[in-house]
Write an enzyme that holds these catalytic residues in place. Sequence first.
Site, PDB file in Angstrom:
ATOM      1  N   ASP A 282       0.828  -1.206   0.000  1.00  0.00           N
ATOM      2  CA  ASP A 282       0.000   0.000   0.000  1.00  0.00           C
ATOM      3  C   ASP A 282       0.862   1.256   0.000  1.00  0.00           C
ATOM      4  OD1 ASP A 282      -2.292   1.502   0.027  1.00  0.00           O
ATOM      5  OD2 ASP A 282      -2.665   1.272   2.173  1.00  0.00           O
TER       6      ASP A 282
ATOM      7  N   ASN B 137      -9.911  -2.014  -6.986  1.00  0.00           N
ATOM      8  CA  ASN B 137      -9.029  -1.114  -7.736  1.00  0.00           C
ATOM      9  C   ASN B 137      -9.512  -0.839  -9.151  1.00  0.00           C
ATOM     10  OD1 ASN B 137      -6.019  -2.456  -6.183  1.00  0.00           O
ATOM     11  ND2 ASN B 137      -7.260  -0.701  -5.591  1.00  0.00           N
TER      12      ASN B 137
END
Length: 255
Positions: free
Chosen positions: A30, A78
């Site tokens: 991340d 995503n």
Amino acid sequence: MIRSAIERLYARYLLWQVKHIPRHVAVIQDGNRRFARDQGLDTAVGHRLGADTTEQVLDWACELGVRHITLYTFSTENFRREKSELKSLFALFQEKFAAILTDERVHKNQIRVQMIGDRSLLPDDLLATIDAAEKATLHYADYYINIALAYGGRNEIVHAARSILDEVKAGLIDPGVINPMTVESHLNRGAPIPPVDLIIRTGNDCRTSNFLPWLANGHESAVYFCAPYWPAFRKIDLLRAIRVYDQRMRLQERM
């Protein structure tokens, strides 16, 4: 130079502290976009720097003896990102999978590369490259790299349930003998992935984001959250995470 030398010494100290090395480490990578934004860089550059970090971490994992590593590279959520970013990401994924075919480290260390996730959501050209990388490493069994693309943990369990139902209908499975091992063998298209020992998440966000819920949460894996964004992740961060796992294992030994 001084900072680099200090980090090397600290890495040796951390490794000296560790007795237990996890067999399977899962990483939530991340912070690529936030790192790029803080550095005044384009988002695509942040993703590429993150990919460079991934290669370093894989080298460190092999060096430390971590046999299985699973990378949360792209989630089902995503897909909501802008089309331009998706196009850039898919091109980067394709480039990295294609590089596996000629990467000496992969073949020298006998590393099997596998994708987990919903293949129906990915472009055909990317899928073809992934298939080629998987076939080229199919018979390797010293180390395993699992790339989670178009991945969602609950979605994976749903797919496993559908697969089991299909086999029940075909008379291949007796419903009365379905147990946790049955489900586990149908996860991730039957890929040989053991329970997760340690989850690492970068980017200072303390959640596991629907990542490997059966293999991680179901087996009570250790979890390590750290502040550095993924492109800034260092070997000492990996060793700190492994130390957390080691401390848990030592505690279990004393119980």
